[in-house]
Motif scaffolding. Sequence first.
Motif, PDB file in Angstrom:
ATOM      1  N   GLU A   1       0.854  -1.179   0.000  1.00  0.00           N
ATOM      2  CA  GLU A   1       0.000   0.000   0.000  1.00  0.00           C
ATOM      3  C   GLU A   1       0.891   1.229   0.000  1.00  0.00           C
ATOM      4  O   GLU A   1       1.969   1.228   0.609  1.00  0.00           O
ATOM      5  CB  GLU A   1      -0.914   0.008   1.226  1.00  0.00           C
ATOM      6  CG  GLU A   1      -1.875   1.187   1.271  1.00  0.00           C
ATOM      7  CD  GLU A   1      -2.820   1.121   2.457  1.00  0.00           C
ATOM      8  OE1 GLU A   1      -3.823   1.857   2.456  1.00  0.00           O
ATOM      9  OE2 GLU A   1      -2.540   0.334   3.389  1.00  0.00           O
TER      10      GLU A   1
ATOM     11  N   SER B   1      -1.553   8.842  -6.430  1.00  0.00           N
ATOM     12  CA  SER B   1      -1.860   7.963  -5.298  1.00  0.00           C
ATOM     13  C   SER B   1      -3.363   8.036  -5.073  1.00  0.00           C
ATOM     14  O   SER B   1      -3.892   9.097  -4.747  1.00  0.00           O
ATOM     15  CB  SER B   1      -1.110   8.423  -4.040  1.00  0.00           C
ATOM     16  OG  SER B   1      -1.522   7.675  -2.925  1.00  0.00           O
ATOM     17  N   TYR B   2      -4.034   6.931  -5.287  1.00  0.00           N
ATOM     18  CA  TYR B   2      -5.489   6.921  -5.157  1.00  0.00           C
ATOM     19  C   TYR B   2      -5.942   5.579  -4.588  1.00  0.00           C
ATOM     20  O   TYR B   2      -5.167   4.610  -4.536  1.00  0.00           O
ATOM     21  CB  TYR B   2      -6.163   7.213  -6.496  1.00  0.00           C
ATOM     22  CG  TYR B   2      -5.790   6.282  -7.619  1.00  0.00           C
ATOM     23  CD1 TYR B   2      -6.598   5.205  -7.966  1.00  0.00           C
ATOM     24  CD2 TYR B   2      -4.629   6.500  -8.350  1.00  0.00           C
ATOM     25  CE1 TYR B   2      -6.251   4.363  -8.995  1.00  0.00           C
ATOM     26  CE2 TYR B   2      -4.262   5.666  -9.383  1.00  0.00           C
ATOM     27  CZ  TYR B   2      -5.088   4.590  -9.713  1.00  0.00           C
ATOM     28  OH  TYR B   2      -4.725   3.765 -10.739  1.00  0.00           O
ATOM     29  N   GLU B   3      -7.190   5.516  -4.204  1.00  0.00           N
ATOM     30  CA  GLU B   3      -7.705   4.371  -3.453  1.00  0.00           C
ATOM     31  C   GLU B   3      -8.443   3.393  -4.364  1.00  0.00           C
ATOM     32  O   GLU B   3      -9.279   3.780  -5.174  1.00  0.00           O
ATOM     33  CB  GLU B   3      -8.655   4.863  -2.350  1.00  0.00           C
ATOM     34  CG  GLU B   3      -9.029   3.783  -1.352  1.00  0.00           C
ATOM     35  CD  GLU B   3      -9.831   4.336  -0.186  1.00  0.00           C
ATOM     36  OE1 GLU B   3     -11.029   4.001  -0.112  1.00  0.00           O
ATOM     37  OE2 GLU B   3      -9.265   5.116   0.619  1.00  0.00           O
TER      38      GLU B   3
ATOM     39  N   SER C   1     -10.303   0.311  -0.899  1.00  0.00           N
ATOM     40  CA  SER C   1      -9.794   0.731   0.414  1.00  0.00           C
ATOM     41  C   SER C   1      -8.287   0.594   0.548  1.00  0.00           C
ATOM     42  O   SER C   1      -7.753   0.608   1.658  1.00  0.00           O
ATOM     43  CB  SER C   1     -10.482  -0.064   1.541  1.00  0.00           C
ATOM     44  OG  SER C   1     -11.885   0.104   1.487  1.00  0.00           O
ATOM     45  N   VAL C   2      -7.597   0.441  -0.571  1.00  0.00           N
ATOM     46  CA  VAL C   2      -6.133   0.337  -0.553  1.00  0.00           C
ATOM     47  C   VAL C   2      -5.554   1.446  -1.417  1.00  0.00           C
ATOM     48  O   VAL C   2      -5.954   1.617  -2.573  1.00  0.00           O
ATOM     49  CB  VAL C   2      -5.665  -1.036  -1.073  1.00  0.00           C
ATOM     50  CG1 VAL C   2      -4.139  -1.078  -1.144  1.00  0.00           C
ATOM     51  CG2 VAL C   2      -6.184  -2.147  -0.181  1.00  0.00           C
ATOM     52  N   LEU C   3      -4.600   2.211  -0.877  1.00  0.00           N
ATOM     53  CA  LEU C   3      -3.948   3.268  -1.638  1.00  0.00           C
ATOM     54  C   LEU C   3      -2.866   2.677  -2.536  1.00  0.00           C
ATOM     55  O   LEU C   3      -2.025   1.912  -2.074  1.00  0.00           O
ATOM     56  CB  LEU C   3      -3.339   4.312  -0.706  1.00  0.00           C
ATOM     57  CG  LEU C   3      -4.300   5.332  -0.090  1.00  0.00           C
ATOM     58  CD1 LEU C   3      -3.564   6.194   0.919  1.00  0.00           C
ATOM     59  CD2 LEU C   3      -4.947   6.200  -1.164  1.00  0.00           C
TER      60      LEU C   3
END
Length: 361
Positions: free
Chosen positions: A97, A175-177, A180-182
Motif C-alpha cells: 500500500e 496515489s489513489y484508493e 480501500s487500498v492506496l
Amino acid sequence: MQTITPYDYPNLTLYFDEDLQPCSMESVGLFKKTYAPVLFSLMFVWGLLGNVLVIVTFNHYKRAKSMTDVYLLNMAVADILLVLTLPFWAVYHHKQEWIFQDFMCKLVRALYAINFSCSMLLLACVSIDRYVAIVQVTKSFKFRTTAMAYKNMICLFVWLFSALLSSFTYYFSESYEINSVLVCEPRYYGASTALQLKLAALAVQVAVGYFIPFLVMLFCYTCIIKTLLHAQNSQRHKAIRVIVVVVAVFLFCQVPYNVLLLKKAIEIGNPDHRCHEHVKSAYALFLTETLAFGHCCLNPSIYAFIGVKFRNYFWKIIQDLWCVSKQYMTGTRSSRMSSDMYVSKRTSEGFPSDGGSSFTM
C-alpha cells in the motif's frame, strides 16, 4: 473509467476470469513483501556508496577531464537520484500500500523516468564522443574542444530534456484508493481521451527517450568496432572496453522492464482475462523492475572491476586517507609536514593525460 488489472495491485483479489472465478494474487504479494525490502535496501546502500565514490574519485584527482568523464559523472548523479527512491519502493512493496503523499508518488515515478531518459541520452553522448575520438580522428580535436567549452550547456540540456520527457509520468502518476487500498500507479481519465493521451505519451517517450538514442549508439559503436578491428593498437581497444560494457549492462537491465511497462500500458482497456497470465505478468514485472532499479548500483562495480584507471584513482584516495589518519595519530609536527607534502605531491601528480579517454578506462 480506468481498467484495473490484478497484477497492478497484488494485495487485491479481483474477478477477471471469464467464469467470474476469483483471481488470487496472494502468492505474488507475499513474494514482494518478503524479497523487495531486502533487495532494495541492499541496492540503496551499495548504489549510494558506489556512486558517491565515483563522484569523489572523479572530482578529487582528474584535472584534464574528457567529455566522456563529464557524461559519466552526470550518470552517477542520475543514479543517486534513483537510489534515493528505493526506500519508498521497499516500503510500498512491503506494506502493499502507498503510505506516502500523492506528491511523493509522482516524484518517485518521475525520478525513475528521468534516470532512464537521462542515462540513455548521456550514453548516446558518450558514444558520439568515442566515435569522434576513435573514428574521426582528424576532426576530433576541434569537435571535442568545442564540446568541452559547452559541456555545462550540453549536460543542462540533457537534464532539462529528460525532465520534460518525464513530465508525462509525473502528470499521470497518482496515489489513489482502490478497494480501500492506496496505490501509486499511472491513472488515465475517460476512455477515448485516455487512449489518445496514452499513445501520445508513449510515442514521445519511446521514440525520443529510447529509440533515437539507441540508434545513435548502434551506429557509433558499429563504426567504432570496425575501426578497432583494423587497428593494431591495444590502447585503443582499452579505450572503449568499459563504455561498451556500461552500455550493454544498461540495456540488459532496463529494456525488459520498460518493454513490460509498454505492454502493460497498451493493454489498458483491453485486459487479458486469464488469471494465470496475470500472475506470470506480476512476477515478471517485479523481477524486471528489480533488475532495472538495481542498475543504479552496477556502474561503480563495472568501473572497479574493468577500469584500471578508476582502481588506481581509488587506491590513491585510500593511500591519501591513510596518510592523513597517520598524521592525526602521531600528532607530531614532522609527521604532519611529511604527510601534507605527500598528499600534495600525490594529488598534484595525478595521472598523465590520455588524450581524452575516460578516467574509468
